[in-house]
Write a protein that holds these residues in place. Structure first.
Motif, short mmCIF file in Angstrom:
data_model
loop_
_atom_site.label_atom_id
_atom_site.label_comp_id
_atom_site.label_asym_id
_atom_site.label_seq_id
_atom_site.Cartn_x
_atom_site.Cartn_y
_atom_site.Cartn_z
N ALA A 120 35.06 72.70 -31.00
CA ALA A 120 34.20 72.25 -29.90
C ALA A 120 32.88 73.02 -29.91
O ALA A 120 31.80 72.42 -29.81
N LEU B 10 41.59 63.72 -25.73
CA LEU B 10 40.32 64.47 -25.80
C LEU B 10 39.20 63.59 -26.35
O LEU B 10 38.05 63.67 -25.89
N PHE C 93 34.29 67.73 -26.73
CA PHE C 93 35.62 67.13 -26.53
C PHE C 93 36.03 66.28 -27.73
O PHE C 93 37.20 66.27 -28.13
N GLY D 142 35.63 62.63 -24.66
CA GLY D 142 34.36 62.84 -25.37
C GLY D 142 33.48 61.61 -25.41
O GLY D 142 32.30 61.67 -25.05
N ILE E 61 42.00 67.96 -17.42
CA ILE E 61 40.86 67.06 -17.25
C ILE E 61 40.71 66.67 -15.77
O ILE E 61 39.59 66.64 -15.22
N TYR F 247 28.62 68.18 -24.28
CA TYR F 247 30.03 68.25 -23.87
C TYR F 247 30.84 67.12 -24.51
O TYR F 247 32.00 67.29 -24.87
#
Ligand code: ADP
Ligand code: MG
Length: 211
Positions: free
Chosen positions: A113, A65, A88, A69, A12, A84
């Motif tokens: 995803a 994650l 996530f 998100g 990340i 996106y």
């Protein structure tokens, strides 16, 4: 080889740095077939994500994650934020409370995803979107994994397939998102979202190669 929660944090951070470095390039791509904000949108989102990482540094991969998100959904805006963000979030739901992932778990997370992006964006391959980079990337990862290749070489093939998919958006006619408003004039330009997706895949490979 396993992907640990620490690798996910590094991934990340790497994505955030890459997006910042490529912000103007992504925005330039979006100025040709969109509204010139893709790089700025993603940079805003991932800059905020960085401020959230210390709070999840000791948490499981799913929690990390999911935090990425929800942060992207609430800060990025545009089409790419919810897309996106959903990606996530779904990957986080798929990995649950794990602190380590094997190749099969990574594939399950990536499938989740992509499914999230497709259901949120009502999109499929060939419409000149991020999906045209992500889909072939996942296919290549699955094929290499099924052929018992080690994870790093499988991921190299995946990133190469993402890049081919990204370039393949150039001659495509956009039928989803803002670029679709241009009709035939969308042809001849590389999709910004496919480009950011490729950059994210490359960031994942960089982290794994650095192991
Ligand atoms: P906006 O188009 O709202 O300004 P961005 O510029 O941040 O949002 O993102 C544009 C990118 O989002 C496109 O290049 C494309 O890859 C992706 N995109 C747009 N609509 C969709 C969709 N319905 N499904 C998948 N991806 C999409
Ligand atoms: Mg835009």
């Amino acid at each position: 080889m396993h992907i640990t929660a620490e690798h996910v944090i590094k991934f990340i951070e790497r994505v955030a740095a890459t997006i910042k470095a490529q912000r103007d390039y992504l925005t330039q791509l979006d100025s040709a077939i969109g509204d010139s904000d893709h790089g700025v949108n993603l940079d805003r989102g991932f800059t905020t994500v960085l401020t959230k990482l210390p709070g999840v540094a000791d948490k499981d991969i799913g929690a990390i994650l999911k935090t990425v998100g929800t942060t992207l959904v609430s800060t990025v805006g545009g089409a790419s934020g919810p897309l996106y963000g959903t990606a996530f979030l779904r990957a986080g739901m798929a990995t649950g409370d794990c602190f380590e992932l094997g190749a099969t778990d990574v594939i399950i997370a990536l499938d989740a995803a992509l499914e999230g992006i497709q259901s949120r964006g009502k999109s499929t391959r060939g419409e000149k979107t991020m999906i045209d980079a992500i889909g072939p990337g996942i296919d290549a990862l699955k094929a290499a994994n099924a052929a018992s290749e080690d994870f790093v070489s499988a991921l190299r093939k995946s990133v190469a397939a993402c890049e081919v998919g990204m370039r393949a958006t150039i001659p495509m006619l956009a039928t989803k998102g803002r670029a679709s408003y241009l009709g035939e004039r969308s042809i001849g330009h590389q999709d910004p979202g496919a480009t950011s997706a490729f950059l994210m895949a490359q960031a994942m490979l960089d982290v794994v190669e650095g192991m």
